[in-house]
Write a protein that holds these residues in place. Structure first.
Motif, mmCIF file in Angstrom:
data_model
loop_
_atom_site.group_PDB
_atom_site.id
_atom_site.type_symbol
_atom_site.label_atom_id
_atom_site.label_comp_id
_atom_site.label_asym_id
_atom_site.label_seq_id
_atom_site.Cartn_x
_atom_site.Cartn_y
_atom_site.Cartn_z
ATOM 1 N N LYS A 24 27.247 -73.583 54.052
ATOM 2 C CA LYS A 24 26.118 -72.721 54.375
ATOM 3 C C LYS A 24 25.142 -72.598 53.207
ATOM 4 O O LYS A 24 25.507 -72.711 52.038
ATOM 5 C CB LYS A 24 26.607 -71.335 54.805
ATOM 6 C CG LYS A 24 27.135 -70.467 53.687
ATOM 7 C CD LYS A 24 27.492 -69.080 54.215
ATOM 8 C CE LYS A 24 27.939 -68.160 53.077
ATOM 9 N NZ LYS A 24 28.240 -66.803 53.547
ATOM 10 N N THR A 25 23.897 -72.403 53.561
ATOM 11 C CA THR A 25 22.824 -72.182 52.593
ATOM 12 C C THR A 25 21.895 -71.128 53.175
ATOM 13 O O THR A 25 22.155 -70.599 54.256
ATOM 14 C CB THR A 25 22.025 -73.468 52.347
ATOM 15 O OG1 THR A 25 21.362 -73.839 53.582
ATOM 16 C CG2 THR A 25 22.916 -74.619 51.906
ATOM 17 N N LYS A 26 20.799 -70.832 52.494
ATOM 18 C CA LYS A 26 19.818 -69.911 53.063
ATOM 19 C C LYS A 26 19.257 -70.473 54.369
ATOM 20 O O LYS A 26 18.909 -69.727 55.277
ATOM 21 C CB LYS A 26 18.682 -69.675 52.069
ATOM 22 C CG LYS A 26 19.070 -68.835 50.865
ATOM 23 C CD LYS A 26 17.863 -68.585 49.968
ATOM 24 C CE LYS A 26 18.248 -67.713 48.775
ATOM 25 N NZ LYS A 26 17.088 -67.469 47.878
ATOM 26 N N ARG A 27 19.192 -71.790 54.441
ATOM 27 C CA ARG A 27 18.632 -72.440 55.636
ATOM 28 C C ARG A 27 19.657 -72.559 56.755
ATOM 29 O O ARG A 27 19.327 -72.386 57.929
ATOM 30 C CB ARG A 27 18.098 -73.823 55.268
ATOM 31 C CG ARG A 27 17.311 -74.501 56.386
ATOM 32 C CD ARG A 27 16.763 -75.837 55.902
ATOM 33 N NE ARG A 27 15.921 -76.482 56.877
ATOM 34 C CZ ARG A 27 14.607 -76.327 56.970
ATOM 35 N NH1 ARG A 27 13.976 -75.526 56.135
ATOM 36 N NH2 ARG A 27 13.894 -76.971 57.875
ATOM 37 N N ARG A 76 26.851 -82.892 54.902
ATOM 38 C CA ARG A 76 27.235 -81.692 54.156
ATOM 39 C C ARG A 76 28.542 -81.118 54.697
ATOM 40 O O ARG A 76 29.424 -80.707 53.947
ATOM 41 C CB ARG A 76 26.108 -80.664 54.244
ATOM 42 C CG ARG A 76 26.314 -79.441 53.377
ATOM 43 C CD ARG A 76 25.151 -78.464 53.490
ATOM 44 N NE ARG A 76 25.332 -77.362 52.561
ATOM 45 C CZ ARG A 76 24.920 -77.358 51.305
ATOM 46 N NH1 ARG A 76 24.301 -78.412 50.813
ATOM 47 N NH2 ARG A 76 25.139 -76.308 50.523
#
Length: 380
Positions: free
Chosen positions: A280-283, A261
């Motif tokens: 970036k993601t929520k995780r 990623r």
């Protein structure tokens, strides 16, 4: 002698930090700070180099400042705390741990620390269920313990670190006593000042307000506050585009295929902030991604690092007395002059390279070899 330890970054040193040291001195005879070096826990360059920040700490009331190596300082709260507490424990003379807290509920902090030190199967199951929702680890963990009496503590950044300190004390079977000090005037992320008290993050965002919120603004300004991070971002982006996904996967905190990623984001993004926003993601939070990037550049891998030395950054007369005590009771060598002391340590090599990189971010004194040419500040 009752010696207190403080784990800190002082990024930058401000009135709230001086208040904390003053409160710590009321419950102890001396104070040792374990301070992050030139790069900090949120994965960024410190706003002023480590020697200047250490000198500010001594002038603000601390007696001795030792460096927290980057292999601990640029990591998750768990590793950050464990590395710092391990160093304090190895001194052989620290009996108290003083830290800022939003609640100062010591019993609950200790209880939470013990809970996470020896996680139950039931908790791990709840945590896995929360993580499966695709949310970040900190949020998932907070959700998994919201029914516990200490669950509310996980909503506060300083209390979160306090829990990690207590957890490490438990795991190390240390006799160090946690002593939370209630935060004064402003919170960790407050976006305002109150009676010349502000958070460090506020001052980094509003550097022109340093003079009204820090007792040692001239020292910090002369040291180069605030450091220029434009080159820092360009170098990290260039590094990320060059390194292979396999090499990136070996970096500390890079898990679950996040290297792919990041590599894709590095090709699509024009700036480091673009890359972080794309990855970036929520995780995977922004802070975690920033840490992975600086860890990769500095060569901090998934290896298990242990404290190997005490690196002195600054001290006063009482601090030199503490160093004599540590020499007698401590378990690690004391470094005051790298030009004369030879220690074979990967962690030390990383800190030296970090200093060489950091020098390029400064407007003056950009030569390499900072760790060899800069002596600890010994003050009267």
């Amino acid at each position: 002698m009752e010696v207190a330890g403080i784990v800190c970054e002082y990024n930058p040193f401000h009135n709230g930090h001086q208040y904390h040291i003053e409160q710590t001195k009321k419950i102890s005879d001396a104070c040792i700070c374990i301070m992050s070096g030139n790069f900090v826990q949120r994965g960024d360059a410190a706003c002023v180099n480590k020697f200047i920040r250490a000198e500010a700490a001594i002038k603000g009331g601390a007696d001795l400042v030792l460096e927290l190596p980057a292999v601990f300082a640029c990591r998750s709260a768990e590793t950050f705390a464990h590395g710092a507490i391990s160093i304090l424990e190895q001194t052989g003379i620290v009996s108290l741990l003083s830290f800022g807290s939003e609640t100062a509920q010591c019993d609950e902090l200790i209880k939470a620390g013990a809970f996470f030190a020896y996680e139950s199967e039931d908790f791990r199951k709840r945590l896995t269920e929360e993580l499966d929702k695709g949310i970040s680890f900190p949020v998932a963990r907070a959700n998994a313990v919201k029914e516990e009496s200490f669950g509310f503590l996980l909503d506060h950044p300083n209390d979160l670190l306090g829990i990690e300190y207590c957890k490490s004390i438990t795991l190390l079977r240390s006799d160090i006593t946690p002593c939370p000090i209630l935060r004064y005037k402003t919170g960790h992320h407050d976006k305002h000042t109150q009676d010349h008290f502000s958070s460090a993050s506020y001052l980094r965002m509003h550097p022109n307000e340093l003079e009204t919120n820090s007792p040692f603004a001239p020292l910090l300004r002369d040291g180069g506050f605030p450091v220029n991070t434009e080159l820092f971002q360009s170098v990290l982006l260039a590094h990320l585009r060059r390194i292979s996904a396999d090499e990136l996967s070996q970096t500390a905190d890079c898990t679950e295929g996040l290297e792919y990623r990041l590599k894709q984001a590095a090709l699509e993004g024009e700036t480091l902030q673009d890359v972080i926003a794309l990855a970036k993601t929520k995780r995977y939070t922004q802070t975690r991604i920033q840490r992975i990037l600086i860890n990769s550049y500095l060569g901090i891998l998934k290896d298990s690092y242990i404290p190997e030395y005490f690196r002195v950054l600054s001290a006063n007369k009482k601090g030199t007395e503490l160093l004599r005590m540590i020499k007698q009771k401590g378990n690690l060598p004391i470094i005051t002059n790298l030009s004369k002391q030879k220690i074979d340590s990967k962690a030390l090599e990383i800190d030296i390279n970090a200093g060489n990189f950091y020098a390029l971010l400064q407007s003056k004194n950009r030569q390499g070899g900072m760790d060899y040419t800069t002596s600890p500040r010994f003050l009267d």
